[in-house]
Design a protein around this motif. Sequence first.
Motif, short mmCIF file in Angstrom:
data_model
loop_
_atom_site.label_atom_id
_atom_site.label_comp_id
_atom_site.label_asym_id
_atom_site.label_seq_id
_atom_site.Cartn_x
_atom_site.Cartn_y
_atom_site.Cartn_z
N GLN A 16 19.21 -9.86 7.03
CA GLN A 16 20.62 -9.51 6.80
C GLN A 16 21.50 -10.02 7.93
OE1 GLN A 16 21.70 -8.03 3.88
NE2 GLN A 16 23.69 -8.67 4.69
N ARG A 17 20.96 -10.03 9.15
CA ARG A 17 21.72 -10.55 10.29
C ARG A 17 22.05 -12.03 10.08
NH1 ARG A 17 24.45 -7.99 14.15
NH2 ARG A 17 23.82 -9.56 15.69
N LEU A 18 21.09 -12.79 9.55
CA LEU A 18 21.35 -14.20 9.27
C LEU A 18 22.39 -14.35 8.17
CD1 LEU A 18 20.90 -17.23 9.36
CD2 LEU A 18 18.78 -16.92 8.06
N LEU A 19 22.26 -13.56 7.11
CA LEU A 19 23.23 -13.62 6.02
C LEU A 19 24.63 -13.27 6.49
CD1 LEU A 19 21.11 -12.01 3.17
CD2 LEU A 19 22.03 -14.33 3.16
N ASP A 20 24.74 -12.23 7.31
CA ASP A 20 26.05 -11.82 7.83
C ASP A 20 26.68 -12.92 8.67
OD1 ASP A 20 25.70 -9.38 6.59
OD2 ASP A 20 25.10 -8.32 8.41
N ALA A 21 25.88 -13.52 9.53
CA ALA A 21 26.38 -14.59 10.40
C ALA A 21 26.76 -15.82 9.58
CB ALA A 21 25.33 -14.95 11.45
N TRP A 22 25.97 -16.13 8.57
CA TRP A 22 26.22 -17.28 7.69
C TRP A 22 27.59 -17.13 7.01
CZ3 TRP A 22 23.16 -21.51 7.57
CH2 TRP A 22 23.32 -22.43 6.54
N LYS A 23 27.84 -15.92 6.52
CA LYS A 23 29.12 -15.64 5.88
C LYS A 23 30.25 -15.63 6.91
CE LYS A 23 31.41 -12.10 3.03
NZ LYS A 23 31.25 -10.78 2.38
N TYR A 24 29.96 -15.10 8.09
CA TYR A 24 30.96 -14.96 9.15
C TYR A 24 31.54 -16.31 9.58
CZ TYR A 24 32.79 -13.73 13.83
OH TYR A 24 33.58 -13.56 14.94
N VAL A 25 30.68 -17.34 9.65
CA VAL A 25 31.17 -18.66 10.07
C VAL A 25 31.70 -19.49 8.91
CG1 VAL A 25 29.61 -18.70 12.05
CG2 VAL A 25 28.87 -19.75 9.91
N GLY A 26 31.63 -18.93 7.69
CA GLY A 26 32.22 -19.61 6.54
C GLY A 26 31.30 -20.57 5.81
N PHE A 27 29.99 -20.45 6.00
CA PHE A 27 29.05 -21.30 5.28
C PHE A 27 28.83 -20.75 3.87
CE2 PHE A 27 26.66 -23.06 9.27
CZ PHE A 27 27.77 -23.82 9.58
N SER A 28 28.44 -21.64 2.95
CA SER A 28 28.26 -21.27 1.55
C SER A 28 27.03 -20.41 1.34
CB SER A 28 28.14 -22.54 0.70
OG SER A 28 27.75 -22.21 -0.62
N GLU A 64 25.50 -19.96 -1.33
CA GLU A 64 24.59 -20.59 -2.29
C GLU A 64 23.44 -21.32 -1.60
OE1 GLU A 64 26.80 -23.12 -4.86
OE2 GLU A 64 27.97 -21.49 -5.76
N LEU A 65 23.62 -21.63 -0.31
CA LEU A 65 22.57 -22.33 0.43
C LEU A 65 21.50 -21.38 0.95
CD1 LEU A 65 24.82 -24.82 2.46
CD2 LEU A 65 23.38 -25.34 0.48
N LEU A 66 21.73 -20.08 0.79
CA LEU A 66 20.75 -19.08 1.22
C LEU A 66 20.51 -18.10 0.08
CD1 LEU A 66 21.61 -18.12 4.93
CD2 LEU A 66 19.71 -19.49 4.09
N GLU A 67 19.88 -18.56 -0.97
CA GLU A 67 19.64 -17.71 -2.14
C GLU A 67 18.23 -17.13 -2.16
OE1 GLU A 67 21.60 -16.75 -4.53
OE2 GLU A 67 23.40 -17.93 -4.16
N GLY A 68 17.23 -18.01 -2.06
CA GLY A 68 15.85 -17.56 -2.21
C GLY A 68 15.13 -17.45 -0.88
N GLY A 70 22.58 -11.39 -10.40
CA GLY A 70 22.14 -12.02 -9.15
C GLY A 70 22.29 -11.10 -7.95
N GLY A 71 23.32 -10.27 -7.97
CA GLY A 71 23.52 -9.33 -6.87
C GLY A 71 22.39 -8.33 -6.77
N ILE A 72 21.91 -7.87 -7.92
CA ILE A 72 20.78 -6.93 -7.93
C ILE A 72 19.52 -7.63 -7.46
CG2 ILE A 72 19.27 -5.59 -9.47
CD1 ILE A 72 21.78 -4.83 -11.05
N ALA A 73 19.35 -8.89 -7.85
CA ALA A 73 18.19 -9.67 -7.40
C ALA A 73 18.18 -9.77 -5.87
CB ALA A 73 18.19 -11.05 -8.03
#
Length: 868
Positions: free
Chosen positions: A216-228, A230-234, A378-381
Amino acid sequence: MEKKTLELEGLQKIKKDYSYLINVFKEMLQSLGEDTLAGMITSEDVTPVKRKANVADEKLAQALGISFELLNLVEENAATQFRRRTETQLGLETTRGSWAETLKLWKRSEISEQEAANLLPKINVMPVLTAHPTEAKRLTVLNIHRELYMLLVKKENPLWSASERAVITEEIKGVLQRWWRTGEIYLEKPRLTDERSNVMHYFVNVFPKVLHLTDQRLLDAWKYVGFSSELLEGPEQFPTLQFGSWVGGDRDGHPYVTPAFTAETLQLHRQAALKIIRNKLVQLARKLSFSEFLNDIPSEFLSDIASQVEILGEAGQKALKRNPSEPLRQFINLLLARLDNTMAERFELADDSFYERPDDLSSQLIKLRKVLNHLKAGGIAKQHLFPVERVLYCFGFHLAKLDIRQNSAYHEKAMDQILQASDFADSDYSTWNEEKRLSFINQELQSNRPFVRAGTSCGPEADNVLGYFREVKNYVNRYGTDGIGSVIVSMTRSLSDLLVVFLFLREVGLQDAGLPVVPLLETIDDLIAGPKILEAFLTHPFVQKKRNDTSPFVQEVMLGYSDSNKDGGILTSRWNIYEAEEKLTEVGRCHGAELRFFHGRGGTISRGGGKIHRFLESMPPGSMSGHIKMTVQGETIANQFANRLNASYNLEMFISGTARQAMLSSEKRKKQKRYDIMDRLVAMARKKYRELLDHPKFIEFYSHATPIDVLEQSKIGSRPARRTGQRSLNDLRSIPWVFSWNQSRFNLTGWYGTGTALSTFKEQYPEDFEYLKTLAQEWPFLKYGLIQIETNLLNSDIDIMKVFADLVADTGTKSELMELILTDYEACLEEFENLMGASVEERRISRLENNKLRHGPLRMLHGIQIQS
């Protein structure tokens, strides 16, 4: 609000919380009638209270030990709160080493989000838990620590009423009383099963839960810097986090790790992993109560369910009936039925009735993911399925990879015995020179026949070596190689030390299993020789033939921090490891191999310890392939992972720091000047260090001025303190070596030799010393190393050193060696101030405050220690 202000507030919080806990602790002692003892415990930096004759040393030592642990707990909580406040007020990237800082750095460096996304799956990090004799705490006490930590966090809720806070205080008092009555450490030497239970606690109860927080820390940071997003789905798009263990596989100087214990450990790992996955699937099924009447379930998915029911027979019908009209749950029930067959090892059933490998289950979870995406869920997934996929991806069916480690000298004895048992004409393998050994090994590697028939007893060392490799063979035959880590050769000093392992593997039928054979370069001389050894290994025809077709080929190399420090001192050790990493990387690059460095770090600075992100930043640019292993030893396991938020933080530092270094290429700018300076400085430091260790009276001084005799008889680890039982400095393990100097507050393994080297260098090369000041600020390797050395200096105590030195009967020896030590100590403090350009009081506020809080209690403990 500036970060410095928040830091100062954090220091005040530490003092306030520590004072609160100490007062509760004292109230608890008073309730037990221990008023005198309670009066000797304080949270302030004051002159130690004079010991009372009616207070037993054991009780005072226990009370002081608990007070130290309370301070550690308070500092850990304060650090977590500090990170939260700085991220909230100043931004996510303000946490040094975090994903947010790394991604921001990449973005500023014009690294695209696609480049970043392409790198992440190539990152593979592995903390390897070991049970070295530095962890004295029982698992029961570690659980009490966690309970107390959670109560401290609970107390911070500002919404509690006064009466509710009083209840929490009473709960804390109750936990402290249980702790007091339990005892802090092992009273009997811990068994291997105790050490295994300890590391299993983290594998089973901590890491599977922390994994989601780390992702979750990676996902939060990814969103924080404005990266897509979709590149972190699976899960396959995330860095790989795996775990390793030495408990049950490390037998270097450990006679109690039998082949049977290795086999038992491998089975325990597997069953635990399968149980974790089963529990995750059960939890997932509870979340996916999708009705087939309200959702457009794909027909092929329903057909898949029907075919699985038919294959599983009665078990499939039960799975179907358990949740009628809820196909997603039915699908998971079928997965569970197959998993149950796997756990029960019903391998006689049809192939699709159990899972042969984790990939078989993973492919089914991908089907489920596709259905959820089809249903626009997808959100539930992401919320519920993704964590299950990640646990399977990281833990597999094996939980942790068990490394097999043994000493090269032990292998030599084993080969002697095998040759003797096979009536070989010249069976004294251990006496052969390298040329003769290689000639013999090269000839033998051309054949697949064993030396002796199965079941033949060759001798104790040979039977042990072949015994545990046979157990590995049994495991590999049943489950594959996922649960086996590396075959590590301690004290690797030549090519033959590595190649002879292939003869042992051949002897039990493992020659085609692809198990990695890994050199462990420990001493200074071995680090220097390492690149030539690696080149000879990678270019050897047998090794080249065994290299698999996967690209890239990864070769593991283990680096020893403890023994190289013991051999040459801290500055010499760190510089030789740095140079070895560069040269080994270049050797690998020339021969088509990426290197996975395995850093054999301990808990103390002398043994490679320190903040993970700083440690990673100090590595040579271009030396990080993205694959890395790192030991987490003894007490460091609890320090880093006992609490989930702290565990998540440390794993984030490890993974993010690895990714950051992997993005760097080799330095293009000219480095000759700085390398020339370091070579001269290190030569001076090593000369001074060896002057002390090679002094004819050193052993006498060391034996009396430190508690090494007590440590060798201690009950803080299952492993003997010496590899072979010989009473010599060379045979003494590096752990009690460091521990003994720290216990007497010399801490010289973390600084000795540096002061004289710096002062001599300044005198002889004043212009280069000025350049060294610039390097101390700009070069991560040197900056990190100097900060660590200074930390060891600040943790030393001259007054306590002198009291321990007075235990040396020969006054001449005492005076001569103490003059060497204290002269270097004073020079070190002076030259560090010159290098850093400011006083230690200006630069190291937190460290000095930390030391103040521990100063008085430590003096009291040393008083007990010296009089015992």
